[in-house]
Structures are given as structure tokens and as C-alpha cells.
Design a protein around this motif. Structure first.
Motif, short mmCIF file in Angstrom:
data_model
loop_
_atom_site.label_atom_id
_atom_site.label_comp_id
_atom_site.label_asym_id
_atom_site.label_seq_id
_atom_site.Cartn_x
_atom_site.Cartn_y
_atom_site.Cartn_z
N ILE B 85 0.87 -1.19 0.00
CA ILE B 85 0.00 0.00 0.00
C ILE B 85 0.90 1.23 0.00
N ASN B 86 0.74 2.06 -1.02
CA ASN B 86 1.50 3.30 -1.09
C ASN B 86 0.62 4.43 -0.53
N GLU B 87 0.93 4.81 0.71
CA GLU B 87 0.11 5.83 1.38
C GLU B 87 0.36 7.21 0.79
N GLY B 88 1.57 7.38 0.23
CA GLY B 88 1.93 8.70 -0.28
C GLY B 88 2.56 9.53 0.84
N ILE B 89 3.70 9.03 1.34
CA ILE B 89 4.44 9.75 2.38
C ILE B 89 5.76 10.17 1.75
N SER B 90 5.87 11.43 1.47
CA SER B 90 7.03 11.93 0.74
C SER B 90 8.35 11.67 1.49
N GLY B 91 9.36 11.21 0.75
CA GLY B 91 10.67 10.96 1.32
C GLY B 91 10.78 9.64 2.06
N TYR B 92 9.68 8.90 2.13
CA TYR B 92 9.70 7.64 2.89
C TYR B 92 9.26 6.46 2.01
N GLU B 94 8.64 6.11 -1.17
CA GLU B 94 9.32 5.83 -2.45
C GLU B 94 10.61 5.02 -2.24
N VAL B 95 11.22 5.21 -1.06
CA VAL B 95 12.44 4.45 -0.76
C VAL B 95 12.09 2.98 -0.50
N THR B 96 11.03 2.76 0.30
CA THR B 96 10.70 1.37 0.66
C THR B 96 10.12 0.62 -0.55
N ILE B 97 9.49 1.34 -1.48
CA ILE B 97 8.97 0.68 -2.70
C ILE B 97 10.14 0.09 -3.50
N LYS B 98 11.24 0.82 -3.54
CA LYS B 98 12.43 0.31 -4.26
C LYS B 98 12.91 -1.00 -3.64
N ASP B 99 12.97 -1.03 -2.31
CA ASP B 99 13.40 -2.25 -1.61
C ASP B 99 12.41 -3.39 -1.85
#
Lengths: 67, 311
Positions: B85-92, B94-99
Motif C-alpha cells: 500500500i502506497n500511502e503517499g508519504i514523501s521521502g519515505y 518511495e524508498v521502501t517501494i524500491k526495496d
């Protein structure tokens, strides 16, 4: 010579007033809880009871997730 | 050098509660046995399952995905998929989606990503801003928790999932137990079992927690030993939650009294059957607005959407 500690956020701490100490004591000295970190030395995980000495470099991994 | 209690190798884990040391091989064996025991004891998975693993991209959920993916290789009637689930928390996020993508691609697992923005028309950051402008009394974690649980259930069902596995570990469980105890909310505590307890609704996907009895330190070590440990990044809202304080205090307690976390979990497991009896008759309703399962005639997600002007 000193013991270098790399924190999870990338910061580096230097301990230069002791020759050797247990990992658990090292964490305590830095004001950290053993419950909240896993420590590696030379890429290998070590326990709280292992001893680190002058010249060692250890890396801390956060157990507590920030989410 | 501390030696493993079972062989001559160097230890990677020392259980202060049981005073047993484990090398990598014996730790992974201990971990596997402990998780399997929980899965078996609570009947988490049946013969044929499409298991949707809720993955945030953090170490616990990546470990769970890795563990179940490996386990499913031995059970041909299980299918594993991942849901983020991508809540849309800037700076956070997008990093974990890559992992997350790195691990699902490595494991060859099907996955789906659902976002607050697409589903509700606003990111969590937007919601927090709107909530502040409107003077709403909620913390970011309140919106996040409600909308995330809502989407996990809805999308898991749409993916054809028969069961939703979350990576809640022992530490998560006792923190939530303590938080609800402080709020005198026993109905919530009744839902803290290893499998979803009192919720009955045709649109509700059964939830299981295979890491229920695994300490957070153990899931972290599993992640490190399997090269899954992700980038270090913290949710900017996490420290606003009371969980942050309770977690620290429980860790301080455990430091001085090894084993206290297990005692707390056992306390929860002792009280659960009594609470389940009390709340057993509760049937979930259907939200009159969105048609999803709800404890009230209008679900919490729709109430939030109304208050935020998103409905």
C-alpha cells in the motif's frame, strides 16, 4: 587507535578511551539499548557478549523500524 | 567469541530469556521451527491457499515474504502474492517501494501496489494537511491505519486472495496490547489474536500473523542473514504516535528483565479466549456508502473521507 561505530543513519561514533569492551557495554556507552540494535563486524553478525577491541569497526542495524 | 550452544560455530544471536546462543545455521532453524509451530497451532493455512502477503518494504514484511515464499516451494497448492500500500508519504514510501521491488523481483513473486491517491483521491501527506486546515483532531497514524487496513482487505480480495498474511511480530502485538490496555479498549484487544478473531463478513479476507511469537530482533536478524535488510528510512509521522513511547519503554523493561516480552504475550494469549467469548456474537455490518465490511453502518474510512472532504 579507536573503536569506530557506524550508526544506522550513517553517522560515525568514535570510542577512544577504552582498549576493549563487550558489544553490550559499547551500546550502553552510546546510550543505546541492546534490544534495539544488531551489530556486525567485518560483515559478520556478533552478539552482545562478544568483545570488540581498538581498531575494530562495527556497524549497527536498527531493530526498531521507523514506520 | 561467543559459541553456538549446539555446535562450534560463532554465535549470531543470544537469547537472554533462555540463555541459548545460536550460530547462523541454528538460528535459522530455530526461527523456522518457531514460525511453523505458530502456523500449525493456529491453523493459519489450509491445503489450497492464495496467500497475499502485506508488504511495506520494511525488514519484517520482507522477511515474511521471503519466508512464506520459501515455504510455499514445498506446498504446490499454495500461491504467494505480495501487496504493497502506497500511502503517499514523501521521502519515505518511495524508498521502501524500491526495496520491495528488489525483493519481489528476486523471489519472482506476483505483486500489486495500491495507493491512497488512486483509491481515495489524496495521499496521506494531503490528508494530514487537509486535516490540519480543517482542525480535525486526528494524528497521521489514525488516517494511515484506517485507510491501509481498508485497502489491504479490499485489494487482497480483488486479487483473489484467500488469506492475508501480515508481518506483525511479538513486539508489535504487545505494544498494541499495551496501547489498548491504556485506553481500556478490550474489544480491540479481542482482535489481537494470531488469526483474525471475531470478524465475520463475506467480504472480509481472513488475516493471519505467522510472526506472532517472533521477536522484532529475530525478524531483523532473519532479514540481515538473508540479505533482505532494507535502506534505513523512518516514517516522518512515526514519532507522533504513542506507540513510539510504549515501544521504547517495553524495550527498556526487556533490557532489565529478559523474557518480560514473552510474559506479556502470554498474558494476552491468556485473556484472549475470555474476550472472544464476550465479543463472539459480533457480526460485521456492511458500510452503506462503500459496501465494505464495517463495525458501524458507515465505515471509519468513509467517515474520514467525509470529514476530509474526499467523499
Amino acid at each position: 587507535m579507536a573503536i569506530k561505530v557506524k550508526l544506522p543513519n550513517g553517522d560515525l561514533k568514535i570510542i577512544d578511551d577504552v582498549n576493549e569492551m563487550k558489544v553490550g557495554e559499547l551500546l550502553e556507552k552510546l546510550g543505546l539499548l541492546r534490544e534495539e540494535y544488531i551489530v556486525t563486524k567485518d560483515g559478520y553478525v556478533i552478539t552482545d557478549e562478544d568483545v570488540v577491541v581498538n581498531g575494530d569497526e562495527v556497524v549497527l542495524y536498527a531493530v526498531v523500524s521507523g514506520g | 567469541m561467543v559459541k553456538c550452544s549446539f555446535c562450534e560455530r560463532s554465535a549470531v544471536y543470544l537469547s537472554r530469556a533462555s540463555n541459548i546462543a545460536y550460530c547462523k545455521k541454528h538460528f535459522l532453524r530455530y526461527f523456522d521451527r518457531k514460525v511453523r509451530k505458530v502456523i500449525r497451532k493456529y491453523g493459519m493455512f489450509r491445503g489450497k491457499e492464495h496467500i497475499i502477503v502485506a508488504v511495506s518494504g520494511g525488514k519484517d514484511s520482507l522477511s515474511l515474504l521471503h519466508y512464506l515464499s520459501r515455504l510455499s516451494e514445498k506446498v504446490s497448492t499454495w500461491k504467494i502474492s505480495a501487496l504493497l500500500i502506497n500511502e503517499g508519504i514523501s521521502g519515505y514510501r518511495e524508498v521502501t517501494i524500491k526495496d520491495f521491488l528488489k525483493v519481489v523481483n528476486k523471489l519472482g513473486v506476483d505483486y500489486s501496489i495500491a495507493s491512497f491517491k488512486e483509491e481515495f483521491g489524496a495521499t496521506l501527506d494531503d490528508m494530514v494537511k487537509i486535516g490540519n486546515e480543517r482542525g480535525l483532531p486526528y494524528l497521521p497514524c489514525s488516517y494511515c491505519g484506517v485507510f491501509r487496513r481498508y485497502l489491504l482487505n479490499k485489494v487482497a480480495r480483488e486479487m483473489g486472495g484467500t488469506v492475508l498474511a501480515t508481518a506483525h511480530n511479538l513486539d508489535d502485538m504487545i505494544q498494541t496490547f499495551m496501547m489498548n490496555l491504556l485506553r481500556n479498549n478490550w474489544e480491540r484487544i479481542a482482535r489481537l489474536g494470531p488469526v483474525s478473531g471475531v470478524i465475520r463478513h463475506p467480504k472480509f479476507v481472513r488475516r493471519v500473523k505467522p510472526f506472532y511469537k517472533i521477536r522484532e530482533k529475530e525478524t531483523t536478524l532473519y532479514a540481515i542473514l538473508n540479505n533482505l535488510y532494507p535502506s534505513f528510512v523512518e516514517c516522518p509521522y512515526a514519532q507522533l504516535n504513542v506507540r513510539w513511547i510504549i515501544r521504547r519503554q517495553l524495550n527498556q523493561l526487556e533490557e532489565k528483565n529478559p523474557g518480560i516480552k514473552y510474559s506479556m504475550l502470554n498474558a494476552l494469549l491468556t485473556i484472549l479466549p475470555l474476550l472472544r467469548e464476550k465479543y463472539a456474537e459480533e457480526e460485521f455490518l456492511t458500510c452503506q456508502i462503500c459496501g465494505e465490511p464495517s463495525t458501524h453502518t458507515i465505515c471509519r474510512a468513509c467517515l474520514f473521507r467525509k470529514e476530509l472532504g474526499l467523499l
